[in-house]
Design an enzyme around this catalytic site. Structure first.
Site, PDB file in Angstrom:
ATOM      1  N   GLY A 185       0.669  -1.293  -0.074  1.00  0.00           N
ATOM      2  CA  GLY A 185       0.083   0.034  -0.130  1.00  0.00           C
ATOM      3  C   GLY A 185       0.804   1.097  -0.130  1.00  0.00           C
ATOM      4  N   SER A 186       0.588   2.169  -0.794  1.00  0.00           N
ATOM      5  CA  SER A 186       1.387   3.202  -1.124  1.00  0.00           C
ATOM      6  C   SER A 186       1.072   4.206  -2.082  1.00  0.00           C
ATOM      7  CB  SER A 186       2.849   2.631  -1.446  1.00  0.00           C
ATOM      8  OG  SER A 186       3.076   1.709  -2.436  1.00  0.00           O
TER       9      SER A 186
END
Length: 216
Positions: A185-186
């Site tokens: 997640g980023s």
């Protein structure tokens, strides 16, 4: 069909997948239910680290998306002060990657890599605007054949704890080539000027293929 069901795995994923398989085997000996849950998580880990082939247009008159995900923000900003660009105006396109997106990052254009700068930071939700200034992040600045300075910023998210950058300073980047991955997640920010924006907020992006902007 085989490539869709069993896509190529990024090298960062082998260790995590191996650990997940071992844990799943152990849990199956203890409980079928726990083993099933672990098996589902193992499948998710495999697909998180998938590294499918992409087909770029190989035209520096266009900038391609550096990440899969959705456009979370398009704004006019000053360049990153970490790169000495705080006195220049840029368009910044932010692409948020959730935990189901492919997380392999690709160069939006060809060019020479001028500088790479890593900065430790917080782990706020990567969809927030302030994550560009406060989260752990890695900057890559390169110059294309038109002489345009382009900046990529890999930003860690709420769950991510490691940014992997495979690019090297003074090396040549090719449009669509992989340059790294961010785990779990980023977000990736793309800074540029002298290009006309061709995407809109909430648009879905495909790394190395979706056209973000066209040279003025």
């Amino acid at each position: 069909m085989i490539d869709f069901l069993l896509p190529k795995l990024h090298k960062e994923g082998y260790r995590f997948l191996a650990i997940a398989v071992v844990i799943t085997f152990i849990l199956l000996l203890i409980s079928n239910f726990l083993g099933l849950i672990s098996f589902i998580l193992t499948v998710w880990i495999y697909y998180f680290f998938r590294d499918p082939e992409r087909f770029s247009i190989n035209d520096e008159s266009f900038l391609l998306s550096p990440a899969d995900g959705v456009v979370s923000q398009i704004t006019e900003v000053k360049g990153p002060e970490e790169l000495g660009l705080e006195n220049k105006e840029f368009t910044r396109v932010s692409i948020f990657m959730n935990v189901f997106n492919c997380h392999v990052n690709r160069f939006p254009s060809s060019g020479k890599i001028d500088k790479i700068f890593y900065k430790p930071g917080k782990y706020l939700n990567a969809s927030l605007d302030k994550s560009s200034d406060e989260n752990e992040r890695n900057y890559i600045k390169f110059t294309n054949s038109h002489g345009d300075e382009i900046v990529l910023v890999q930003i860690a998210g709420l769950i991510a704890r490691r940014i992997v950058c495979e690019a090297k300073e003074d090396s040549e980047a090719k449009q669509g080539d992989r340059f790294g991955i961010i785990r779990f997640g980023s977000r990736v920010d793309l800074y540029f000027n002298n290009y006309k924006i061709l995407v809109k907020k909430n648009q879905k992006m495909i790394s190395g293929e979706t056209i973000v902007a066209r040279k003025n």
